[in-house]
Design an enzyme around this catalytic site. Structure first.
Site, mmCIF file in Angstrom:
data_model
loop_
_atom_site.group_PDB
_atom_site.id
_atom_site.type_symbol
_atom_site.label_atom_id
_atom_site.label_comp_id
_atom_site.label_asym_id
_atom_site.label_seq_id
_atom_site.Cartn_x
_atom_site.Cartn_y
_atom_site.Cartn_z
ATOM 1 N N GLY A 120 -28.450 -21.389 -28.338
ATOM 2 C CA GLY A 120 -27.804 -21.853 -27.285
ATOM 3 C C GLY A 120 -28.941 -22.087 -26.082
ATOM 4 O O GLY A 120 -28.944 -23.133 -25.369
ATOM 5 N N ILE A 142 -31.975 -11.688 -33.355
ATOM 6 C CA ILE A 142 -32.002 -10.991 -34.663
ATOM 7 C C ILE A 142 -31.150 -11.552 -35.659
ATOM 8 O O ILE A 142 -31.447 -11.155 -36.969
ATOM 9 C CB ILE A 142 -31.014 -9.562 -34.209
ATOM 10 C CG1 ILE A 142 -29.755 -10.064 -33.984
ATOM 11 C CG2 ILE A 142 -31.984 -8.680 -33.216
ATOM 12 C CD1 ILE A 142 -28.888 -8.486 -33.820
ATOM 13 N N ASP A 143 -30.467 -12.498 -35.392
ATOM 14 C CA ASP A 143 -29.728 -13.300 -36.490
ATOM 15 C C ASP A 143 -30.617 -13.959 -37.415
ATOM 16 O O ASP A 143 -30.322 -14.510 -38.592
ATOM 17 C CB ASP A 143 -28.516 -14.233 -35.902
ATOM 18 C CG ASP A 143 -27.829 -13.454 -34.879
ATOM 19 O OD1 ASP A 143 -27.654 -12.499 -35.210
ATOM 20 O OD2 ASP A 143 -27.298 -14.169 -34.226
ATOM 21 N N LEU A 288 -26.629 -1.046 -31.784
ATOM 22 C CA LEU A 288 -27.760 -0.190 -32.203
ATOM 23 C C LEU A 288 -28.715 -1.061 -33.024
ATOM 24 O O LEU A 288 -30.199 -0.746 -33.044
ATOM 25 C CB LEU A 288 -27.344 0.955 -33.133
ATOM 26 C CG LEU A 288 -26.747 1.971 -32.573
ATOM 27 C CD1 LEU A 288 -25.942 2.855 -33.809
ATOM 28 C CD2 LEU A 288 -27.357 2.549 -31.646
HETATM 29 O O1 F6P Z 1 -26.754 -13.652 -31.675
HETATM 30 C C1 F6P Z 1 -27.017 -12.108 -31.649
HETATM 31 C C2 F6P Z 1 -25.915 -11.242 -31.955
HETATM 32 O O2 F6P Z 1 -26.240 -9.806 -31.657
HETATM 33 C C3 F6P Z 1 -25.011 -11.661 -32.765
HETATM 34 O O3 F6P Z 1 -25.633 -11.187 -34.102
HETATM 35 C C4 F6P Z 1 -23.713 -10.814 -32.279
HETATM 36 O O4 F6P Z 1 -22.637 -11.711 -33.039
HETATM 37 C C5 F6P Z 1 -23.787 -11.386 -30.983
HETATM 38 O O5 F6P Z 1 -25.229 -11.396 -30.602
HETATM 39 C C6 F6P Z 1 -23.229 -10.087 -30.254
HETATM 40 O O6 F6P Z 1 -23.305 -10.578 -28.852
HETATM 41 P P1 F6P Z 1 -22.925 -9.595 -27.578
HETATM 42 O O7 F6P Z 1 -24.086 -8.866 -27.005
HETATM 43 O O8 F6P Z 1 -22.274 -10.567 -26.558
HETATM 44 O O9 F6P Z 1 -21.684 -8.633 -28.199
#
Ligand code: F6P
Length: 393
Positions: A120, A142-143, A288
Site C-alpha cells: 500500500g 513481514i508478509d 509478537l
Molecule cells: O502486513 C503486516 C501484518 O502484520 C499482517 O501480517 C497482518 O494481517 C496485519 O499486518 C496486522 O495489522 P495490524 O497491525 O493493523 O493489526
C-alpha cells in the site's frame, strides 16, 4: 544543515516490522558519506503534510538503533494517504495532499525522498513519483508478499519468532499428547506459515495458496498416531480460507482500514477436537511476530536496502524500488514492483521438499508422491473452486 542542495528525506509507512531502524541507519550513514543531510518525516506520509513534522537524522541519533525493532520515526497505517488499492484499481491520492507534499519537498530542498513501506505504502510512493516527487522505494513487510523482491526485510524475523513459538509448543504438545494449532500472520500469502512450519517441524501447514480439507488434516493426525506420535503441530496462516470458502476475519474493512484477518486457528482447533476427540490448544502469535529486534539476516538486508536507496538517489534513479535478487541488490521501477502480490507456488521446491518429508498441506494423503502433480482431495468439505484474484491492499 550544511548544504541544503544535498538533502534526503526518509519516512517509514504502514505496519512496522523489524529492520526499519536498520534501513534508517543505513540511509543516514551512507548519505552522510556522500555529503547529504538526512531528515526523517514523523509518522510516515503524514509527516509530509500539515503539520509538517520531521527530525534531522545524524550519526549521533541513529547510533545504536541497528538492532532495535520498530521505527524511531513512527509510522501511520492507513492515514490520510490510504486511498490506494494496487496499481490498476487504485484510487488516486487527494490532489491537495499531493500538492502539499510537493511544497514540503521543495521548501526542504529534498534531492530525494526514500519511502519505506509495504504494498500500500509503495503504491502511494509510486503515485507521488508520477506527480514529480523524487521518490525511491524500499520494500518492508513481514508478509514477504512483494513480488519484485525475493525477500522483504522483516520476514526472516517473523519466521524466527514463529519458529521459536513452534519449538516451545513442540515440547508441551509432546508432554501432554495434544494437537497444537499455531496461527501466524501473512495476510493473503502463506510465506510465514510455510517457512516457520518447515523450520519448526510442523506436521500440517495450512496456507491460502493450497485449498485444504478437515478430512485430510484429521487423517494426518491419525497417521501420526499409527506411527506412535501422539501429538501434532498444525501451523495455519491467518489468510488460509476455510474448506467451504471464506476468510476468517476479526474486523471487516472500514473506510481506509483493510479487513483484519484472524481467528482461523480457533476454528481449526475446535473442528479437530470435535471430529477426533483429541485435546487441542490454539496459540495466535499475533504482533509478537512483528515486534522485537531484527534477525541478523534482516539487519544485513535492511542495511543493504538503505545503502542502495541512497545510491539510487545519487544516480537520479527516481521511481525505482530497491529489491533483493540474490546475490544482488538492484533497483526496479516502483510501478512494476506494486503490480502484483507474491504468493507461495503450490508446486515450488519448498512445498515439494515439505511434502517429501511428510508434512501435510491438508490437501492430499501424505503417502501421495511428493513430486508428482497434486490431486484435489475429493471429500465432503471440498475447497471453494474460485479463489478471488488478489490485489495489493
Ligand atoms: O502486513 C503486516 C501484518 O502484520 C499482517 O501480517 C497482518 O494481517 C496485519 O499486518 C496486522 O495489522 P495490524 O497491525 O493493523 O493489526
Amino acid at each position: 544543515m550544511a548544504n541544503p542542495q544535498k538533502r534526503i528525506g526518509i519516512l517509514t509507512s504502514g505496519g512496522d516490522c523489524p529492520g526499519l531502524n536498520a534501513v534508517i541507519r543505513g540511509v543516514v550513514k551512507s548519505a552522510t558519506r556522500l555529503g547529504y543531510d538526512t531528515i526523517g518525516f514523523i509518522k510516515g506520509y503524514e509527516g509530509l503534510v500539515d503539520p509538517v513534522t520531521y527530525m534531522p537524522l545524524s550519526y549521533k541519533n541513529t547510533s545504536g538503533i541497528l538492532n532495535q525493532g520498530g521505527t524511531i520515526l513512527g509510522s501511520t497505517n492507513k492515514g490520510r494517504f490510504a486511498a490506494t488499492v494496487g496499481v490498476d484499481q487504485r484510487l488516486s491520492l487527494d490532489p491537495e495532499l499531493v500538492a502539499e507534499v510537493q511544497v514540503t519537498c521543495e521548501q526542504l530542498a529534498l534531492s530525494g525522498l526514500i519511502c519505506v513501506g509495504g504494498d500500500g505504502s509503495l503504491t502511494i510512493a509510486e503515485q507521488l513519483y508520477q506527480n514529480g516527487i523524487p521518490v525511491v522505494g524500499v520494500p518492508k513487510t513481514i508478509d514477504n508478499d512483494l513480488s519484485a523482491t525475493v525477500f522483504t526485510f522483516g520476514f526472516d524475523s517473523a519466521v524466527t519468532a514463529a519458529t521459536d513459538a513452534l519449538d516451545r509448543l513442540h515440547t508441551t504438545a509432546a508432554s501432554h499428547e495434544r494437537v497444537m494449532v499455531l496461527e501466524v500472520m501473512g495476510r493473503h500469502a502463506g510465506w510465514i506459515a510455510l517457512y516457520a512450519g518447515i523450520a519448526g517441524g510442523g506436521d500440517v501447514i495450512l496456507i491460502p495458496e493450497i485449498p485444504w480439507t478437515f478430512d485430510a488434516v484429521c487423517q494426518k493426525i491419525l497417521d501420526r498416531e499409527k506411527q506412535g506420535k501422539r501429538f501434532t503441530l498444525i501451523v495455519v496462516a491467518e489468510g488460509a480460507e476455510l474448506p467451504n470458502g471464506g476468510l476468517v476475519t476479526q474486523e471487516e474493512e472500514q473506510g481506509n482500514r483493510q479487513t483484519r484477518l484472524g481467528g482461523i486457528g480457533n476454528i481449526v482447533a475446535s473442528e479437530v477436537e470435535r471430529r477426533l476427540g483429541r485435546e487441542t490448544r490454539v496459540v495466535v502469535l499475533g504482533h509478537l511476530q512483528r515486534g522485537g529486534p531484527p534477525t541478523t539476516f534482516d539487519r544485513v538486508l535492511a542495511t543493504q536496502f538503505g545503502a542502495h536507496a541512497v545510491r539510487l538517489v545519487e544516480e537520479g534513479r527516481f521511481g525505482e524500488m530497491v529489491c533483493y535478487r540474490p546475490p544482488a541488490i538492484v533497483g526496479v521501477p516502483l510501478r512494476e514492483a506494486v503490480q502484483e502480490l507474491s504468493r507461495v507456488s503450490p508446486d515450488s521446491s519448498t512445498v515439494q521438499a515439505a511434502r517429501a518429508l511428510g508434512i501435510s498441506f491438508g490437501d492430499q494423503p501424505t503417502d501421495a508422491h511428493p513430486f508428482r502433480k497434486r490431486e484435489t482431495a475429493g471429500t465432503t468439505d471440498a475447497p471453494k473452486e474460485n479463489v478471488e484474484a488478489l490485489q495489493p491492499a
